[in-house]
Write a protein that holds these residues in place. Sequence first.
Motif, mmCIF file in Angstrom:
data_model
loop_
_atom_site.group_PDB
_atom_site.id
_atom_site.type_symbol
_atom_site.label_atom_id
_atom_site.label_comp_id
_atom_site.label_asym_id
_atom_site.label_seq_id
_atom_site.Cartn_x
_atom_site.Cartn_y
_atom_site.Cartn_z
ATOM 1 N N LEU A 178 -2.772 4.322 10.912
ATOM 2 C CA LEU A 178 -2.831 4.078 9.473
ATOM 3 C C LEU A 178 -1.791 4.888 8.712
ATOM 4 N N TYR A 180 -11.925 7.059 -4.882
ATOM 5 C CA TYR A 180 -12.609 8.001 -3.984
ATOM 6 C C TYR A 180 -13.629 8.849 -4.735
ATOM 7 N N HIS A 227 -3.729 14.562 -1.977
ATOM 8 C CA HIS A 227 -4.596 13.860 -1.031
ATOM 9 C C HIS A 227 -4.198 12.401 -0.842
ATOM 10 N N GLY A 228 -3.235 11.921 -1.619
ATOM 11 C CA GLY A 228 -2.814 10.518 -1.484
ATOM 12 C C GLY A 228 -3.759 9.563 -2.181
ATOM 13 N N ARG A 229 -4.295 9.964 -3.311
ATOM 14 C CA ARG A 229 -5.274 9.094 -3.964
ATOM 15 C C ARG A 229 -4.838 8.638 -5.336
ATOM 16 N N GLU A 246 6.387 10.001 0.948
ATOM 17 C CA GLU A 246 6.799 11.108 1.805
ATOM 18 C C GLU A 246 8.255 11.451 1.524
ATOM 19 N N LYS A 269 -0.148 -1.896 1.485
ATOM 20 C CA LYS A 269 -0.907 -0.734 1.006
ATOM 21 C C LYS A 269 -0.871 -0.646 -0.515
ATOM 22 N N SER A 272 4.714 3.792 1.579
ATOM 23 C CA SER A 272 3.315 4.167 1.422
ATOM 24 C C SER A 272 2.834 5.062 2.560
ATOM 25 N N TRP A 273 3.736 5.568 3.351
ATOM 26 C CA TRP A 273 3.310 6.446 4.425
ATOM 27 C C TRP A 273 2.663 7.718 3.883
ATOM 28 N N GLY A 274 1.832 8.303 4.702
ATOM 29 C CA GLY A 274 1.194 9.545 4.265
ATOM 30 C C GLY A 274 0.794 10.374 5.470
ATOM 31 N N GLN A 313 -7.709 8.956 2.411
ATOM 32 C CA GLN A 313 -6.723 8.796 1.350
ATOM 33 C C GLN A 313 -6.051 7.446 1.508
ATOM 34 N N SER A 314 -4.995 7.246 0.803
ATOM 35 C CA SER A 314 -4.153 6.092 1.036
ATOM 36 C C SER A 314 -2.900 6.627 1.712
ATOM 37 N N PRO A 315 -2.496 6.130 2.825
ATOM 38 C CA PRO A 315 -2.907 4.937 3.555
ATOM 39 C C PRO A 315 -4.025 5.140 4.586
ATOM 40 N N VAL A 316 -4.481 6.342 4.812
ATOM 41 C CA VAL A 316 -5.511 6.529 5.859
ATOM 42 C C VAL A 316 -6.875 6.354 5.200
ATOM 43 N N PHE A 317 -7.238 5.090 4.978
ATOM 44 C CA PHE A 317 -8.480 4.814 4.262
ATOM 45 C C PHE A 317 -9.695 5.094 5.133
ATOM 46 N N ASN A 333 -7.015 -0.991 4.603
ATOM 47 C CA ASN A 333 -6.425 -0.740 5.915
ATOM 48 C C ASN A 333 -5.622 -1.935 6.386
ATOM 49 N N ARG A 353 1.192 5.673 9.219
ATOM 50 C CA ARG A 353 2.540 5.108 9.078
ATOM 51 C C ARG A 353 2.522 3.639 9.469
#
Lengths: 1023, 472
Positions: free
Chosen positions: B406, A887, A807-809, A713, A881, B414-416, B83-87, A876, B408
Amino acid sequence: MQSNPKKHWRSLAELDGSPEFKDLVAKEFPGLADQDIGEMDGVTRRRFLQVMGASMALAGATSCRWEAEEILPLTSRPENRVPGKALHYASALQRSGHGVGVTLTSYDGRPIKVEGNPNDPISGGSTDVFAQAEILSFYDPDRSRTPLQGGVATDFAAFDAFWDAHIKGLKGTKGAGMAFLAEPSGSPTDSFLQTQALKSLKSARWFEYEPVSRDNELEGARLAFGDAYRTQYNLAAAKVVVSFDGDLFTSHPAQLKHNRDWAAARQPNAESMGRMYTVESRFTTDGGMADHRVPMRSGDVPVFLALVEAFLAEDHSLALDGGVDRADLPKAHAATDAAAQKVAKAIAKDLANNSGRSVLAAGPNQSAEVHARIHHLNAKLGNVGRTVTYTEEPAAKRPTHAQAMRDLVAAISAGEVNTLVIIEGNAAYDAPADVDFKAALAKVEHTVHLSLYANETSALCGWHLPRAHAFEAWGDAMAWDGTHLIGQPTIAPLWGARSFGEFMATMIGGNMPAADKMIAKVARVTGKDWRKAVHDGVAPKSLLKAKTPALKAPSSFRPVGAGDAMEITFSADTKVLDGRFANSAWLQELPDFMTKLTWDNVAMIAPATAKKLGIEIPVGSTANEASLLSVTVDGKSATLPVYIMPGQAKDSIALAFGYGRTRAGVIGGWDGEGDQVDPVGVDVYPLRKAGVFVAAGSVKPTPGKYPLAMTQEHHLMDPIGMAGVAERTGVLLREENLEEFDPKANDHFRHAVHHPKLESLWEEKSYEGNAWGLSIDLGACNGCNACVVACQAENNIPTVGKTQVIHGREMHWMRIDRYFAGDMDAPEMGAQPVNCQQCEMAPCEQVCPVAATTHSDDGLNDMVYNRCVGTRYCANNCPFKVRRFNYLNFHKEFKDPHNEVAKLGFNPEVTVRSRGVMEKCTYCVQRINEKKIEAKNAGRPIADGSIVTACAQACPPQAIVFGDKADPTSAVSKLHNNPRAYEMLAELNLKPRNSFLAKIRNPHPDLAMAAPTDETTSHEGGH
Amino acid sequence: MSSQYDLQIIQAPEDPTVRPDLVMGGATFASIDDAVAGVAEGFLEKPSLVWYAMFGGALSILAMLGAVVAYLLWTGVGVWGNQSPVFWGWPIVNFVFWVGIAHAGTLISAILFLLKQDWRTGINRFAEAMTIFAVACAGLFPAIHVGRIWLVYWLFPIPNQMSMWPNFRSPLLWDVFAVSTYATISLLFWYMGLIPDLATFRDRSTSKLRKVLYGLFSIGWTGSSRHWHRYEKAYLILAGLATPLVLSVHTVVSFDFAVAQLPGWHSTIFPPYFVAGAIFSGFAMVLTLMIPVRSIFGLQHIVTLRHLDVMTKIILATGSMVGYAYAMEFFIAWYSGNPYERFVFENRAFGPYWWAYWTMVSCNVISPQLFWFKKIRQNIVLVWVISIFVNIGMWFERFVITCTSLSRDFLPGSWGYFKPTAFDFLTLLGSFGLFFTLFLLFIRFLPIIAISEIKGILQKQNHNKASQGGHH
């Protein structure tokens, strides 16, 4: 197909092998003309193995190609070749004329991994991101596969027919009307061939061009010494380093050595620790590593240099002729304000106190005058001969690249050129804005472009010839310090291509010796010595002699600083450089070490500038939506997304080259035949005049938003988030100032977080035998990303593309968290590589319902891909992380036959993961097991240091160390017992196997601020 | 909107000693049969356009869900916004949401049965059916949210050639057992209760097919006293079995979160808080469905305003518990001194997801407080609207817990920020398609009110009235 008794045919004509059919095939599949007709696309596995076997067998013995040699399959297995066992070959890469010694890991004849060559004194075994990513480029399906005539595929025979006749004519006129445009080469053999060719083509002209060059450095030396010399820094002996808009640790050709040496000089346990100052406009690695970084417009940096000089004269009687009094420096100026005065005074004090033990260096963006001044200063401070030495400069005689390009275009415009041979490079894309190269190119009757890719320039040339990759041909190169690097081919050209040498040989004619013999001749080694040089990748004789050049009298140095206009600075991108790596998905998807940005270039602006321009910081759901900024220089504009960069100099906009490619390939952008691909990023070359790195321009916010793909971020986010980051940064990335640091206080950093006694819910597993562990020195890490790409190459990690990164992947097993602390206008930066911490009490293992992640006996947290059903619960529950989930099918592109060749670059020792499966760092378990088996077979224990993970191997400052924690004498055990050692989030009772060494900063006592980790913050961390 | 029966209750003089009848309108056994069976039989005689329209709508949405799931199977779970980190994203949010809703049924049928709460009879069948359908919806999500759906059976302890057991330490495995047990018991319980009513349907059937089918499923019920004897014993046993399940299922579901060490999940308050929330949402869903159904099919004399009133009070009580839990989470986050924990809660309320948090608080904590007022409790439209608010709020509660925690966690690096895709919306919508398809079929083919039980309380009610009359 010799070995195949059953021959399949597609038609009777083919079976017949009729010449008509062969012609037809040549037209349809040009690359196959000289291959067996029976093979479709690229290389089949069988053909590949045959060729490999042959090239392998012949590799050490003789040359590859312009003496005609048959390549035949092996009939018996040579000694030391075990199928499935890796072999390592020394090779040499070069970039911008500077060699990088590498070692290739080769399985069954195919290179799959690049490592640094420990015999190369610059590399010392480490690599940068570009060398690591070379494997992907090597197997890039978009590399040129066939010669093109006017954009239409043809074959080498057609070219040779044309060229033989043409060159005969040219030779008749001694090469009148002929010109070469080459990118600089660091190969002594190439220069030899060039000289040979120009002997018979006396009137031909040779131009060298490179968009991002170190010409200012060259000119600076010419100003200072009257001739160009190359500066060599010995940072290991330095106590104080001052970098002016510098690139010592970033883009300098010897940055690997600089990083390694400086990391050694920065050991806080030593008697005294090095200190670094950086004055720069954009945030570079140099700035990240500095104890004091002053953000300043590039145009103001010379003023700051003059200020330092003034203090040296004023406080320490170290006046240099031509200097300027402090009183005469521009007033009310960013470079002379109170804060700058304070730092400059401290720098002067440090420099005076460390005579002969300091280094001053300026970056390529600074003018020749600044470089010249720095030569004088280094001499004045007694550094020359100690921390700063000089050697010959191989490029001493050539004009600047900007001048060369102007001359070439002028010559073409004057009608003096009818044949232009372009060697590599991409001038149609990267030529300066004030030199119309494209128009000039169109005027030349015969144009030939020899290059790895059919790029923008190839599209405008009459002929394009695929160039052999460094892994496919004999080659040599000169490292920055003059070391002669030798590279042997490890694989036959994937698609038939010519090396520079081969191409030149066709021109020179006559009986040219084979490439290896030629290189041996240039290196002046024979017989056994030559065999050793090939094996080591390094020839014994250095190519550059040490020099002690005499300084001319310094001329007057009265910088006035940047004007009122907005400053625009240009630089090569940290990932795709000048654009040459634009088609490398690994590099495009590599998070920039500062911005964590992938797949784009941006206009980097300071928070204060953003405020001034009314650009808001995007937060929350729109955090990746960047505002747009139109940047205008001399009437030419480009619109780029804005990235608000803490620590960027105010009123200075940093732009990076290398984006907006239209003929890079399916990754970087393609507007040629076939599927169109939008360019990645924005091309800023049109804004840049010849040789310019710093320009005055104007900017205007433009309506609209542009999505950016960042893997972390943006640092500037909502107030709650920023407060949260500020609170925990010092707890996660622990640091201290040297003054407070007590090297005898063991476990001091481990105790930074207080927690109750940690108890386990169940009986903990005990480990016998090996206990693998990793140590990362945060003081040495500069965030350069080499480990990230090394890991990607070693472990078959896919790239996912921009949308998926948004998408954070992203799939990187190793990531580098970047944190800022302090004032947003001049923050301190910290980089923390995070891979799987291999917790002994792994929280991921406890929650997996199918037991797909479990512990091995040596304490590794194993991931069983076959067992994983993909509940993602483990990820999780992972506080770091570090787990990555497939995915989607991220290997889908390999289904396309065109891309099949890229599969050859996979590491056969590592499973390629399917969709729906979790993955993560394994501590390179394949490397562990290889050495384990070796040791077991040999009946000896595993020697410490014999197992090196990919990240540790690549790391330039050697910040990463892997080994057996169970062995108290191992390097990693010692590091785990280092007073700086701590484990991240140890209060969660995870018992991570990774430990970090806290970062120790060494601020000047006059400037010291409290380091972010003071007692108050650290005490709050997790009770 | 208020029917004559509702008005009777509303206009009744304020007398706390007198409770309105649970069955109104001078109903007799026969009239109850007519009223309830009439719902299903009505469709036979005069297929309602409204039903067809609704069923068609629900079925199309279900078909859409099928298409989405097929696409998901083909492409991978990346079609969602996870996504990562919200799996874990919306699939798990939806799972917990539906499991929560599934709580009211068994609570009403089992616990209230054991507590001899007669008012349950008006709504228990309906709530049980809703439970079954909600469990079906809930069960869908964990199955389709895994990466390799074709191997999801590995979560069950099936003997296999690998000699691999699942990991019994994993709360997800506990979940598998808890939810499947709950689904089984709920289904059995529901079916048990249906038998006498199915027999009534059988006896009233005019078509051969119906007679055979109802006959088959009423497994030879004759209404003999022996049948009744056995039936009531079995019902009691099942109620006893189901009672702990009401508490255990959502407790186990909460373990998915509480056992993990993620700040915002790792909390001992979760089991009671989740159970209260589940009952809260379950009752809200019963109200959301019951209010239109009773007025469409004229069942206001059986599902009276008094029933609704009791349910709103339960919502008020559980809503307050949930509100207390929210407050307590904040208190503990501060009191614990754990900076990560504290941050998570600050971030929930004031971070990038503030809108989700305050939607949740407004819907779950503030809106049910209106039920303190009798006027509001007796305003059917308002009750219905608030019940929908509660449903929305409870979905958001799960979203807040799952996604904001998740997004934060420990390492800012790794926050998202989680963003749902169109497929997230479609899957959620599709689950409602499944729910309403089943529900509409239920309305059409099965007794939506437990006839036999209503008759039981009618008898009791008449008996009480008679005995009161005798005293005069």
